[in-house]
Design a protein around this motif. Structure first.
Motif, mmCIF file in Angstrom:
data_model
loop_
_atom_site.group_PDB
_atom_site.id
_atom_site.type_symbol
_atom_site.label_atom_id
_atom_site.label_comp_id
_atom_site.label_asym_id
_atom_site.label_seq_id
_atom_site.Cartn_x
_atom_site.Cartn_y
_atom_site.Cartn_z
ATOM 1 N N ARG A 262 -18.814 -63.849 57.835
ATOM 2 C CA ARG A 262 -19.291 -65.002 58.185
ATOM 3 C C ARG A 262 -20.311 -64.056 59.811
ATOM 4 N N ARG A 266 -23.585 -63.659 56.840
ATOM 5 C CA ARG A 266 -23.102 -65.166 56.446
ATOM 6 C C ARG A 266 -23.056 -65.530 55.601
ATOM 7 N N ARG A 268 -20.054 -68.289 54.556
ATOM 8 C CA ARG A 268 -18.698 -68.683 54.841
ATOM 9 C C ARG A 268 -17.954 -69.438 53.413
ATOM 10 N N MET A 309 -24.155 -66.326 68.029
ATOM 11 C CA MET A 309 -24.680 -67.152 66.698
ATOM 12 C C MET A 309 -25.323 -68.375 67.366
ATOM 13 N N GLN A 310 -24.175 -68.947 67.491
ATOM 14 C CA GLN A 310 -24.223 -70.533 67.172
ATOM 15 C C GLN A 310 -25.471 -71.679 68.277
ATOM 16 N N ASN A 313 -29.272 -71.154 67.031
ATOM 17 C CA ASN A 313 -29.341 -71.924 65.794
ATOM 18 C C ASN A 313 -29.184 -73.290 66.453
ATOM 19 N N VAL A 317 -21.906 -72.397 63.125
ATOM 20 C CA VAL A 317 -22.459 -71.152 62.396
ATOM 21 C C VAL A 317 -20.597 -71.314 61.953
#
Length: 317
Positions: A262, A266, A268, A309-310, A313, A317
């Motif tokens: 992840r 990227r 999931r 990352m969270q 964005n 994530v």
């Protein structure tokens, strides 16, 4: 009604419900015992969640005595151990332990109880693991002969079949623990009991010593599989503990691979699928990742990267 009277009344109701399940199992000739195993912990969970470990201990004793009235030796073992898991589960809820830790604890306890069942059944009825292996080998030979195919030599060895039996029992125990966890929480929520939501599984940090201990158990099993000890009971215990260590590391290797895919790729849904495939395609590599995930700081760095990352964005994530 004062608090003490309410406590006694609630305990009596929980014990009565547990006794009704035991009586139903007896009257149906244990036809639904495999289903009732999932229900035995629930009365104890509900009571211990309200009154904690100390308050639940007398009720557990009462349930154990009740099981002797309505059960045989096997059903008594199932009922008492499941009620004990319910006490630990409910007590953890009472003391506001993190929900993810509770889930892992219930799953681990259920797996241990499933493995202990092998020892208990062997002691009570003289059914040894080697006998089950022999029956399993005979059944597999018959299946392959009916299909008209050649029996692969590797899968009929005693060591391999023992591993398969122990692994399947352990996995079933873990799944059973997960079902008990989810059903109990669903019932508690219906009863308006405040249950905290579990945090992300990636945010759970297992103690480092557990990784070393699991690795030691697995290595000991590997050594003793090549050079078995004379005492069969000791050998079977080493087998069980070693497989438990292996599954423990595989579980965190699975979580670690999902997190790694992840963060770096990227992925999931695809990450979950690849992590599941990894258990069957390269299990020892995933087990090694589990060791690294538990004992090193790599887990913490991955979680920090995921949180970055969270934040960037503005979404999960």
């Amino acid at each position: 009604m004062n608090k003490q009277a309410l406590k006694l009344t609630t305990g009596a109701m929980a014990t009565a419900i547990f006794g009704a399940l035991m009586l139903f199992n007896r009257q149906t000739g244990a036809m639904f015992e495999d289903l009732l195993i999932f229900l035995y912990p629930i009365p104890m969970v509900s009571y211990a969640a309200m009154y904690g470990f100390r308050g639940g201990a007398p009720v557990l004793i009462a349930m154990s005595l009740m099981s002797f009235l309505f059960g045989n030796l096997t059903s008594i073992f199932y009922a008492v151990t499941q009620a004990g898991i319910g006490l630990i589960f409910g007590g953890c809820l009472y003391h506001k332990v993190d929900a993810t830790k509770i889930m892992f604890t219930v799953m681990a306890l259920s797996a241990v109880v499933s493995l202990l069942n092998i020892v208990v059944v062997g002691f009570l009825f003289g059914i040894r693991l080697d006998q089950e292996v022999a029956e399993m080998r005979t059944m597999m030979i018959e299946i392959f002969e009916q299909a008209g195919t050649t029996v692969p030599e590797g899968i009929l060895t005693t060591g391999y079949l023992k591993q398969m039996i122990v692994i399947s029992i352990t996995v079933f125990g873990m799944l059973q623990g997960f079902v008990v966890y989810e059903v109990s929480l669903m019932i508690l929520r219906r009863l308006r009991f405040p249950v905290q939501k579990p945090k992300s599984i990636f945010l759970y940090y297992p103690p480092k010593w557990s990784g070393y201990l699991a690795l030691l158990a697995f290595v000991s099993y590997g050594l003793r599989a090549a050079n078995p000890v004379a005492n069969e009971t000791v050998q079977n215990m080493i087998l069980m503990v070693g497989i438990l260590g292996y599954i423990y590391l595989i579980c965190f290797g699975f979580i670690g691979m999902m997190l790694l895919l992840r963060v770096h790729f990227r992925m999931r849904v695809a990450g979950v699928i690849l992590s599941i495939l990894g258990i069957f395609i390269f299990p020892y590599l995933e087990m090694l990742l589990g060791v690294i995930y538990i004992v090193s700081s790599y887990h913490r760095r991955l979680v920090q990267a995921l949180q970055d990352m969270q934040d960037k964005n503005g979404a999960v994530v």
